[in-house]
Design an enzyme around this catalytic site. Structure first.
Site, short mmCIF file in Angstrom:
data_model
loop_
_atom_site.label_atom_id
_atom_site.label_comp_id
_atom_site.label_asym_id
_atom_site.label_seq_id
_atom_site.Cartn_x
_atom_site.Cartn_y
_atom_site.Cartn_z
N SER A 197 0.86 -1.18 0.00
CA SER A 197 0.00 0.00 0.00
C SER A 197 0.90 1.23 0.00
O SER A 197 1.74 1.36 -0.89
CB SER A 197 -0.94 -0.04 1.21
OG SER A 197 -1.87 1.03 1.15
N HIS A 254 -2.70 -1.05 -3.34
CA HIS A 254 -3.87 -0.19 -3.13
C HIS A 254 -3.77 1.05 -4.02
O HIS A 254 -2.76 1.76 -4.01
CB HIS A 254 -3.96 0.26 -1.67
CG HIS A 254 -4.30 -0.85 -0.74
ND1 HIS A 254 -4.08 -0.77 0.62
CD2 HIS A 254 -4.85 -2.07 -0.95
CE1 HIS A 254 -4.47 -1.89 1.20
NE2 HIS A 254 -4.94 -2.70 0.26
N ASP A 265 -4.77 -4.37 6.17
CA ASP A 265 -5.10 -5.28 5.08
C ASP A 265 -3.93 -6.24 4.84
O ASP A 265 -2.77 -5.83 4.83
CB ASP A 265 -5.39 -4.47 3.80
CG ASP A 265 -6.00 -5.32 2.70
OD1 ASP A 265 -6.52 -6.41 2.99
OD2 ASP A 265 -5.95 -4.87 1.53
#
Length: 201
Positions: free
Chosen positions: A25, A52, A145
């Protein structure tokens, strides 16, 4: 990301790998550049990446990395079978899942940790299909996540490597993964790249 001389400690990749799944991310564009460009042309595992991205934006990631990497890189397509020695990126605003027949499926289910694609969704579906034949890698990021998915990978016999949170641009995601799932190896980004460079089949 801090800059320093490459580390000498590396980890031998598990034998019999058919899938390498990578989640990243915040700070992930640079980290992925190091990892993907370290993959040798002899790598026969499929490599699947979730990074992401903001919804509604087209992804130019395959184009960004393709000129510097030895393996072909493309965006994963719905119903596409996974091929060995190919790097696949998840498309923006779709969850990327791996089906039991080792093909992709795209989903518009609700975001996970405000993200779609979700690292957890990829890892959980991949773990159920590949089990001991997969390696999951969690890199820099600002959410949790990937932690739940990494736990499932380890539960089903897959290997787990996590970027050392102390060396990550954003420590939250690798730290969350270590708290919930633990890891087989905790390495900085240079160690991870050197380790992947050892892949021969």
């Amino acid at each position: 990301m801090p800059h320093r001389a490459p580390s000498t400690e590396i980890a031998a990749p598990p034998e019999g790998l058919r899938l390498i799944a990578i989640g990243a991310s915040a700070g992930g564009v640079e980290a992925l550049g190091l990892l993907l460009c370290a993959l040798p042309a002899t790598c026969r595992a499929s490599v699947v990446v979730v990074l992401h991205l903001a919804p509604g934006r087209s992804s130019r990631l395959p184009l960004l990395y393709a000129a510097r990497c030895l393996l072909p890189i493309r965006e994963a397509q719905d119903k596409e079978p996974l091929q060995p020695g190919v790097v696949y990126f998840a498309a923006p605003d779709y969850h990327l899942q791996i089906e039991p027949q080792r093909s992709f499926s795209l989903s518009l289910e609700a975001p996970v940790y405000f993200s779609r694609p979700s690292i957890d969704v990829l890892l959980e579906t991949a773990a159920s299909t590949y089990r001991r034949e997969m390696l999951a890698i969690i890199l820099t990021g600002a959410s949790a996540d990937g932690a739940r998915g990494l736990a499932k990978v380890r539960q089903l016999g897959g290997a787990a490597w996590v970027q050392d949170p102390a060396t990550a641009s954003s420590a939250a995601m690798p730290a969350a993964a270590l708290r919930l799932a633990g890891a087989d190896r905790v390495l900085d980004i240079w160690q991870l790249a050197a380790s992947l460079a050892l892949l021969t089949n």
